[in-house]
Design a protein around this motif. Structure first.
Motif, PDB file in Angstrom:
ATOM      1  N   UNK A  75      -4.948  10.456 -13.962  1.00  0.00           N
ATOM      2  CA  UNK A  75      -3.536  10.350 -13.632  1.00  0.00           C
ATOM      3  C   UNK A  75      -3.117  11.599 -12.852  1.00  0.00           C
ATOM      4  N   UNK A  76      -2.529  11.375 -11.697  1.00  0.00           N
ATOM      5  CA  UNK A  76      -2.013  12.452 -10.852  1.00  0.00           C
ATOM      6  C   UNK A  76      -0.504  12.473 -11.036  1.00  0.00           C
ATOM      7  N   UNK A  77       0.034  13.602 -11.453  1.00  0.00           N
ATOM      8  CA  UNK A  77       1.430  13.656 -11.875  1.00  0.00           C
ATOM      9  C   UNK A  77       2.197  14.781 -11.195  1.00  0.00           C
ATOM     10  N   UNK A  78       3.474  14.512 -10.923  1.00  0.00           N
ATOM     11  CA  UNK A  78       4.356  15.497 -10.315  1.00  0.00           C
ATOM     12  C   UNK A  78       5.784  15.138 -10.702  1.00  0.00           C
ATOM     13  N   UNK A  79       6.671  16.130 -10.761  1.00  0.00           N
ATOM     14  CA  UNK A  79       8.060  15.830 -11.087  1.00  0.00           C
ATOM     15  C   UNK A  79       8.624  14.885 -10.027  1.00  0.00           C
ATOM     16  N   UNK A  80       9.510  14.006 -10.453  1.00  0.00           N
ATOM     17  CA  UNK A  80      10.023  12.958  -9.582  1.00  0.00           C
ATOM     18  C   UNK A  80      10.635  13.522  -8.303  1.00  0.00           C
ATOM     19  N   UNK A  81      11.319  14.654  -8.402  1.00  0.00           N
ATOM     20  CA  UNK A  81      11.988  15.228  -7.237  1.00  0.00           C
ATOM     21  C   UNK A  81      11.025  15.696  -6.153  1.00  0.00           C
ATOM     22  N   UNK A  82       9.737  15.808  -6.511  1.00  0.00           N
ATOM     23  CA  UNK A  82       8.737  16.251  -5.542  1.00  0.00           C
ATOM     24  C   UNK A  82       7.648  15.198  -5.350  1.00  0.00           C
ATOM     25  N   UNK A  83       7.994  13.951  -5.574  1.00  0.00           N
ATOM     26  CA  UNK A  83       6.961  12.901  -5.645  1.00  0.00           C
ATOM     27  C   UNK A  83       6.810  12.064  -4.379  1.00  0.00           C
ATOM     28  N   UNK A  84       7.487  12.407  -3.298  1.00  0.00           N
ATOM     29  CA  UNK A  84       7.447  11.532  -2.125  1.00  0.00           C
ATOM     30  C   UNK A  84       6.029  11.321  -1.613  1.00  0.00           C
ATOM     31  N   UNK A  85       5.255  12.393  -1.515  1.00  0.00           N
ATOM     32  CA  UNK A  85       3.890  12.259  -1.000  1.00  0.00           C
ATOM     33  C   UNK A  85       3.015  11.464  -1.954  1.00  0.00           C
ATOM     34  N   UNK A  86       3.219  11.650  -3.251  1.00  0.00           N
ATOM     35  CA  UNK A  86       2.452  10.883  -4.225  1.00  0.00           C
ATOM     36  C   UNK A  86       2.821   9.406  -4.157  1.00  0.00           C
ATOM     37  N   UNK A  87       4.078   9.106  -3.888  1.00  0.00           N
ATOM     38  CA  UNK A  87       4.481   7.712  -3.698  1.00  0.00           C
ATOM     39  C   UNK A  87       3.865   7.131  -2.441  1.00  0.00           C
ATOM     40  N   UNK A  88       3.730   7.980  -1.424  1.00  0.00           N
ATOM     41  CA  UNK A  88       3.086   7.531  -0.182  1.00  0.00           C
ATOM     42  C   UNK A  88       1.624   7.179  -0.463  1.00  0.00           C
ATOM     43  N   UNK A  89       0.954   8.010  -1.245  1.00  0.00           N
ATOM     44  CA  UNK A  89      -0.429   7.711  -1.619  1.00  0.00           C
ATOM     45  C   UNK A  89      -0.498   6.415  -2.413  1.00  0.00           C
ATOM     46  N   UNK A  90       0.462   6.211  -3.318  1.00  0.00           N
ATOM     47  CA  UNK A  90       0.497   4.979  -4.105  1.00  0.00           C
ATOM     48  C   UNK A  90       0.625   3.750  -3.216  1.00  0.00           C
ATOM     49  N   UNK A  91       1.430   3.874  -2.156  1.00  0.00           N
ATOM     50  CA  UNK A  91       1.625   2.744  -1.255  1.00  0.00           C
ATOM     51  C   UNK A  91       0.303   2.304  -0.642  1.00  0.00           C
ATOM     52  N   UNK A  92      -0.497   3.267  -0.219  1.00  0.00           N
ATOM     53  CA  UNK A  92      -1.779   2.921   0.400  1.00  0.00           C
ATOM     54  C   UNK A  92      -2.788   2.421  -0.637  1.00  0.00           C
ATOM     55  N   UNK A  93      -2.926   3.144  -1.746  1.00  0.00           N
ATOM     56  CA  UNK A  93      -3.918   2.750  -2.743  1.00  0.00           C
ATOM     57  C   UNK A  93      -3.634   1.366  -3.322  1.00  0.00           C
ATOM     58  N   UNK A  94      -2.367   1.001  -3.437  1.00  0.00           N
ATOM     59  CA  UNK A  94      -2.009  -0.266  -4.077  1.00  0.00           C
ATOM     60  C   UNK A  94      -2.438  -1.481  -3.267  1.00  0.00           C
TER      61      UNK A  94
END
Length: 344
Positions: free
Chosen positions: A30-49
């Protein structure tokens, strides 16, 4: 899906990677980051999904949890117990892989790239630290820098692995991933970065973008291996071979399926038995917001300094220090969340 956070595997500039287990005992990362700094992690999620390949780290899901009075965005992924290719190399007394191992790893990376490219996705940060290992081989990971091929976004990646056209700020397409693969093959062979004689990001980018030189190919490689690397490191991206073409190269075709399996089961695996996924390295991510016009040598210097991070001439767009201009991604996980810091 309920899960419990386990031990920490590694830290980035703002995120943490940990093991996690479900009530049934299934283990994942699990790769985790506070929500306020999560834009890049959400971008990664978009591709991996949207990806599902034996050569790409599997996506398990995402959620938001509250921990220590903070809202945490979590990206759940397949756990790869062998760590990165860099971990495997560093575990060797001689600090490198042999040609048979390199050929098999390379074939799996190329198969992953062919699959990713078929979706119109450019990874943008292929390097040994982003290739993960398990008992069956290797998989491509870390899509935090990925982009759609036709997407107009700032250039990103690690300078040592950037293609000439990226260093010059011209384009960052599928063939940039192929150049990076050539650099990774050299990295696996020498146990060091492909431009080990150049230290600063500015010097690396000038050398890559404007010298017309390519990384030195180790002498110990066979003629087929050297030719394969040369096809990856062609200066002109239009002439550089594609992933599909490289899969038919004799360097990869010389090993049949049975030999593949023999390699995977008989090669040294001490690294896989040690649960050593702890050497996550910070990538020198950069962004480019300059235009594409023909320019003078003075403006070229300014552009490269801006890309590389000269504190006087341009903005260093590293996630460890500055906010990156990533486009906002609206996640399907519990609504839209935006942020700015890069994870790695």
């Amino acid at each position: 899906m309920g899960w419990t956070r386990g031990h920490v595997l590694g830290h980035g500039s703002s995120a943490t990677v940990s093991t996690a287990t479900t009530a049934t005992g299934e283990t994942f990362a699990v790769k985790s980051v506070v929500v306020s700094k999560s834009e890049t992690l959400q971008r990664e999620q978009q591709f991996l999904s949207i990806l599902s390949s034996p050569y790409v780290v599997s996506y398990t899901g995402c959620d938001i949890t509250k921990e220590n009075k903070k809202m945490i965005y979590n990206l759940l992924m397949e756990y790869m117990p062998g760590g990165t290719v860099i971990d495997v190399i560093q575990a060797r007394n001689y600090g490198s892989l042999n040609e048979l191992e390199i050929a098999n790893y390379t074939r799996q990376i190329i198969q992953g790239l062919e699959y990713i490219h078929s979706f119109g996705i450019v990874h943008c940060d292929i390097k040994g630290a982003n290739i993960l290992v398990n008992k069956n081989g290797v998989k491509i990971a870390d899509f935090g820098c990925a982009k759609w091929a036709n997407e107009d976004v700032p250039f990103r990646g690690t300078p040592m692995f950037m293609a000439p056209e990226v260093a010059r700020g011209e384009s960052q397409g599928f063939k940039a991933d192929i150049w990076a693969l050539g650099c990774v093959i050299i990295e696996m062979a020498i146990g060091n970065s492909p431009w080990s004689n150049v230290n600063s990001p500015i010097s690396v980018l000038y050398k890559i973008g404007f010298s017309g030189e390519s990384p030195d190919i180790p002498d110990g490689f066979s003629p087929k291996a050297k030719d394969f690397i040369k096809k990856c490191l062609i200066q002109d991206p239009e002439a550089r071979w594609s992933a599909t073409a490289l899969l038919k190269h004799p360097f990869l075709e010389q090993f049949d399926h049975d030999q593949d399996q023999n390699f995977l089961t008989c090669s040294p695996t001490s690294i896989l038995d040690q649960d050593v996924w702890g050497s996550i390295q910070q990538s020198a991510l950069v962004g480019s917001d300059y235009n594409q016009e023909t320019c003078t040598s003075n403006s070229l210097r300014q552009r490269v300094e801006q890309l590389a991070g000269n504190p006087e001439k341009g903005k260093f767009r590293s996630g460890a220090e500055k906010e990156i201009d990533w486009m906002t991604i609206r996640s399907s996980c519990n609504g839209a969340v935006t942020g700015g810091d890069e994870w790695w």
